[in-house]
Enzyme design. Structure first.
Site, PDB file in Angstrom:
ATOM      1  N   CYS A  29      41.087  92.215  36.925  1.00 28.87           N
ATOM      2  CA  CYS A  29      40.375  91.200  36.157  1.00 28.87           C
ATOM      3  C   CYS A  29      40.161  91.628  34.703  1.00 28.87           C
ATOM      4  O   CYS A  29      39.508  92.634  34.442  1.00 28.87           O
ATOM      5  CB  CYS A  29      39.033  90.916  36.813  1.00 28.87           C
ATOM      6  SG  CYS A  29      38.080  89.721  35.877  1.00 28.87           S
ATOM      7  N   CYS A  35      31.978  89.881  31.925  1.00 26.29           N
ATOM      8  CA  CYS A  35      31.433  88.889  32.861  1.00 26.29           C
ATOM      9  C   CYS A  35      30.303  89.477  33.700  1.00 26.29           C
ATOM     10  O   CYS A  35      29.217  88.914  33.766  1.00 26.29           O
ATOM     11  CB  CYS A  35      32.553  88.344  33.731  1.00 26.29           C
ATOM     12  SG  CYS A  35      32.032  87.572  35.262  1.00 26.29           S
ATOM     13  N   CYS A  38      31.176  90.612  39.152  1.00 17.98           N
ATOM     14  CA  CYS A  38      31.610  91.453  40.267  1.00 17.98           C
ATOM     15  C   CYS A  38      31.040  92.861  40.095  1.00 17.98           C
ATOM     16  O   CYS A  38      31.189  93.461  39.038  1.00 17.98           O
ATOM     17  CB  CYS A  38      33.136  91.527  40.322  1.00 17.98           C
ATOM     18  SG  CYS A  38      33.901  89.963  40.752  1.00 17.98           S
ATOM     19  N   CYS A 112      39.704  83.306  37.393  1.00 12.02           N
ATOM     20  CA  CYS A 112      38.818  84.245  38.083  1.00 12.02           C
ATOM     21  C   CYS A 112      39.406  84.556  39.446  1.00 12.02           C
ATOM     22  O   CYS A 112      39.854  83.654  40.159  1.00 12.02           O
ATOM     23  CB  CYS A 112      37.435  83.607  38.214  1.00 12.02           C
ATOM     24  SG  CYS A 112      36.343  84.534  39.306  1.00 12.02           S
ATOM     25  N   TYR A 265      15.181  76.422  57.478  1.00 15.33           N
ATOM     26  CA  TYR A 265      15.920  76.595  56.221  1.00 15.33           C
ATOM     27  C   TYR A 265      17.351  76.090  56.458  1.00 15.33           C
ATOM     28  O   TYR A 265      18.331  76.778  56.202  1.00 15.33           O
ATOM     29  CB  TYR A 265      15.944  78.063  55.769  1.00 15.33           C
ATOM     30  CG  TYR A 265      14.590  78.744  55.739  1.00 15.33           C
ATOM     31  CD1 TYR A 265      13.797  78.708  54.580  1.00 15.33           C
ATOM     32  CD2 TYR A 265      14.098  79.420  56.854  1.00 15.33           C
ATOM     33  CE1 TYR A 265      12.562  79.342  54.545  1.00 15.33           C
ATOM     34  CE2 TYR A 265      12.865  80.050  56.831  1.00 15.33           C
ATOM     35  CZ  TYR A 265      12.103  80.016  55.678  1.00 15.33           C
ATOM     36  OH  TYR A 265      10.882  80.650  55.654  1.00 15.33           O
ATOM     37  N   GLU A 286      13.884  71.762  56.308  1.00 21.00           N
ATOM     38  CA  GLU A 286      14.478  72.146  55.022  1.00 21.00           C
ATOM     39  C   GLU A 286      13.629  71.531  53.906  1.00 21.00           C
ATOM     40  O   GLU A 286      13.125  70.421  54.036  1.00 21.00           O
ATOM     41  CB  GLU A 286      15.928  71.620  54.994  1.00 21.00           C
ATOM     42  CG  GLU A 286      16.582  71.452  53.636  1.00 21.00           C
ATOM     43  CD  GLU A 286      16.796  72.764  52.887  1.00 21.00           C
ATOM     44  OE1 GLU A 286      17.220  73.757  53.501  1.00 21.00           O
ATOM     45  OE2 GLU A 286      16.515  72.791  51.661  1.00 21.00           O
ATOM     46  N   CYS A 368      20.796  86.809  53.526  1.00 20.64           N
ATOM     47  CA  CYS A 368      21.729  87.223  52.470  1.00 20.64           C
ATOM     48  C   CYS A 368      21.122  88.376  51.675  1.00 20.64           C
ATOM     49  O   CYS A 368      21.615  88.718  50.601  1.00 20.64           O
ATOM     50  CB  CYS A 368      22.081  86.043  51.568  1.00 20.64           C
ATOM     51  SG  CYS A 368      20.655  85.247  50.837  1.00 20.64           S
TER      52      CYS A 368
HETATM   53  N1  SAH Z   1      21.263  77.314  56.789  1.00 24.95           N
HETATM   54  C1  SAH Z   1      21.858  76.628  55.661  1.00 24.95           C
HETATM   55  C2  SAH Z   1      21.134  76.889  54.340  1.00 24.95           C
HETATM   56  C3  SAH Z   1      20.795  78.303  54.010  1.00 24.95           C
HETATM   57  S1  SAH Z   1      20.309  78.580  52.324  1.00 24.95           S
HETATM   58  C4  SAH Z   1      23.322  76.955  55.535  1.00 24.95           C
HETATM   59  O1  SAH Z   1      23.835  77.878  56.163  1.00 24.95           O
HETATM   60  O2  SAH Z   1      24.019  76.243  54.778  1.00 24.95           O
HETATM   61  C5  SAH Z   1      18.577  78.511  52.389  1.00 24.95           C
HETATM   62  C6  SAH Z   1      18.027  77.093  52.416  1.00 24.95           C
HETATM   63  O3  SAH Z   1      16.602  77.222  52.447  1.00 24.95           O
HETATM   64  C7  SAH Z   1      18.360  76.224  51.207  1.00 24.95           C
HETATM   65  O4  SAH Z   1      18.921  75.008  51.644  1.00 24.95           O
HETATM   66  C8  SAH Z   1      16.985  75.995  50.530  1.00 24.95           C
HETATM   67  O5  SAH Z   1      16.882  74.720  49.950  1.00 24.95           O
HETATM   68  C9  SAH Z   1      16.041  76.148  51.700  1.00 24.95           C
HETATM   69  N2  SAH Z   1      14.654  76.553  51.387  1.00 24.95           N
HETATM   70  C10 SAH Z   1      14.215  77.367  50.404  1.00 24.95           C
HETATM   71  N3  SAH Z   1      12.890  77.569  50.510  1.00 24.95           N
HETATM   72  C11 SAH Z   1      12.487  76.864  51.599  1.00 24.95           C
HETATM   73  C12 SAH Z   1      11.223  76.668  52.224  1.00 24.95           C
HETATM   74  N4  SAH Z   1      10.111  77.251  51.756  1.00 24.95           N
HETATM   75  N5  SAH Z   1      11.166  75.883  53.320  1.00 24.95           N
HETATM   76  C13 SAH Z   1      12.275  75.288  53.816  1.00 24.95           C
HETATM   77  N6  SAH Z   1      13.503  75.435  53.261  1.00 24.95           N
HETATM   78  C14 SAH Z   1      13.604  76.200  52.167  1.00 24.95           C
END
Ligand code: SAH
Length: 411
Positions: A29, A35, A38, A112, A265, A286, A368
């Protein structure tokens, strides 16, 4: 679709030619220094996986056995979402790319190695069209000008492409002709959305949206379910590895078709929808309104009838559920399995303590960020849960980030 491989100590996708081996080593790269996107420039992919394995071992190894990381066979051009910020260089040329790490100076990027190539070409061609359409780039200091960012999302499975033009003010001159010219260059573009962000903020997207062309969202398929994705909804950026992650998460849940499952979430409802086929019923929660709207439509789109979504803070929602259960005089029984996939900051005590009260048999934690994962595992393992095993998944090759899926079960 590309194949994922399980990392087994050999370089995934080991290739014979010297040139390819070199490419594996340094990612080739030219923007690497400026950048900063990475972290692992100059590090072979094999080494990156070892580092990530070590990282997860460091944080999660004290709670349970860490399985070998699932790496990618072709760890290139995996990102289905490409974002570019637009600016004018000192000599007057229009540039688009990323902010130089820690600054607001734009580094012009032509290609990229980790981003989708079609999306990259669309951004380059937008840059090329701006002058003839007299569209000025936005100046962050003065607030003058129009085009701030472009966001492109491509469904790797569906081939659908969404272009989001983020403007500093609502009027895009000759918008129809601009879209026509862009689609002439890229007929694969299935929708174009205009987003207005008139605030001095580091957030890319503003609140107001107008659809200039197409449906205003794209669809894509993961693990046999089709998902609609709006500009502001979260969608995993590496679809090949996402399927591996979701399969692992659902396998950890050991569903038999009877369970009540919470998908916390849940974003646009991906994990819950995939799990619903093997569960009694699923409850998704969510915070993001657009994502919940997508999730509800996605359930209908996939004829999944045993799932319900709630727009709420996951912690508050779980406190409410635990409270209802207490009033009903039940100890446990409100949920059999909880999937949780919080953002990088991890979960909170309101959520975790309510999980403990609801007492599901299994918790599948998708994270993550190994650091906040370890903190939350600390809480759950002190309150009646044992971590059984975990699997790291390399969702973000060439960066230091690592996804991990953990199975916990009630002691
Ligand atoms: N499980 C999903 C999203 C994971 S990312 C997937 O795999 O695609 C984390 C998610 O948590 C996001 O969509 C974000 O909007 C949500 N989020 C963040 N804070 C939150 C909260 N306090 N209560 C509920 N959801 C939340």
């Amino acid at each position: 679709m590309r194949e994922k491989t399980k990392y087994n100590g050999n370089a995934p996708g080991r290739q014979n030619s010297h040139k390819k081996a070199e490419r594996q080593k340094n990612n080739g790269c030219p923007y690497a220094k400026k950048c900063g996107g990475c972290d692992y420039q100059g590090t072979s992919y094999e080494k990156q996986l070892k580092e990530k394995q070590k990282l997860v071992q460091k944080y999660v190894g004290k709670f349970c056995k860490v399985q070998p990381i699932i790496g990618m066979e072709h760890p290139y051009h995996y990102r289905n979402k490409v974002h570019a910020v637009f600016d004018i260089a000192k000599g007057g040329a229009i540039i688009s790319g990323v902010y130089r790490a820690g600054t607001h100076e734009v580094v012009n990027i032509d290609s990229c190695e980790i981003e989708d190539e079609i999306s990259g070409a669309i951004i380059r061609d937008i840059r090329g069209l701006l002058r003839s359409f007299k569209i000025k780039t936005y100046d962050e200091d003065t607030g003058y000008g129009l085009l701030r960012h472009v966001l492109v999302r491509r469904g790797f499975h569906s081939g659908e492409v969404m272009v989001v033009l983020v403007l500093g003010s609502p009027i895009l001159p000759s918008k129809n002709n601009f879209v026509k010219a862009l689609r002439k260059l890229h007929p694969e573009i299935s929708t174009v959305v205009l987003n207005v962000n008139d605030k001095r903020t580091s957030m890319v997207l503003g609140d107001k949206e107008t659809v200039l062309y197409g449906k205003g969202y794209i669809e894509d398929t993961l693990c046999g379910c089709t998902f609609r994705i709006s500009p502001k909804s979260f969608y995993q950026v590496n679809p090949v590895q996402t399927e591996a992650l979701y399969r692992k998460a659902v396998a950890y849940a050991k569903l038999t078709g009877k369970e009540t499952v919470i998908d916390a979430y849940c974003g646009i409802g991906t994990i819950g929808m995939i799990a619903a086929k093997q569960a009694g019923k699923v409850i998704g929660v969510e915070l993001n309104r657009d994502a919940v709207r997508d999730a509800v439509i996605n359930a209908r789109r996939n004829s999944v009838k045993n799932i319900q979504f709630y727009q709420a803070d996951a912690g508050k929602f779980m406190v409410g559920m635990a409270e209802e259960q207490r009033e009903a005089g039940r100890a446990g029984g409100g949920a059999d399995v909880v999937f949780m996939d919080p953002p990088r900051a991890g979960s909170d005590e309101a959520f975790l303590s309510s999980v403990v009260k609801l007492a599901p048999r299994r918790v599948v934690y998708v994270s993550c960020n190994p650091e906040t994962l370890a903190r939350d595992l600390g809480y759950l393992t002190k309150h009646g849960y044992e971590a059984v095993e975990c699997t790291p998944v390399d969702m973000f090759p060439w960066t230091k980030h690592c996804e991990t899926c953990v199975l916990l079960s009630k002691c």
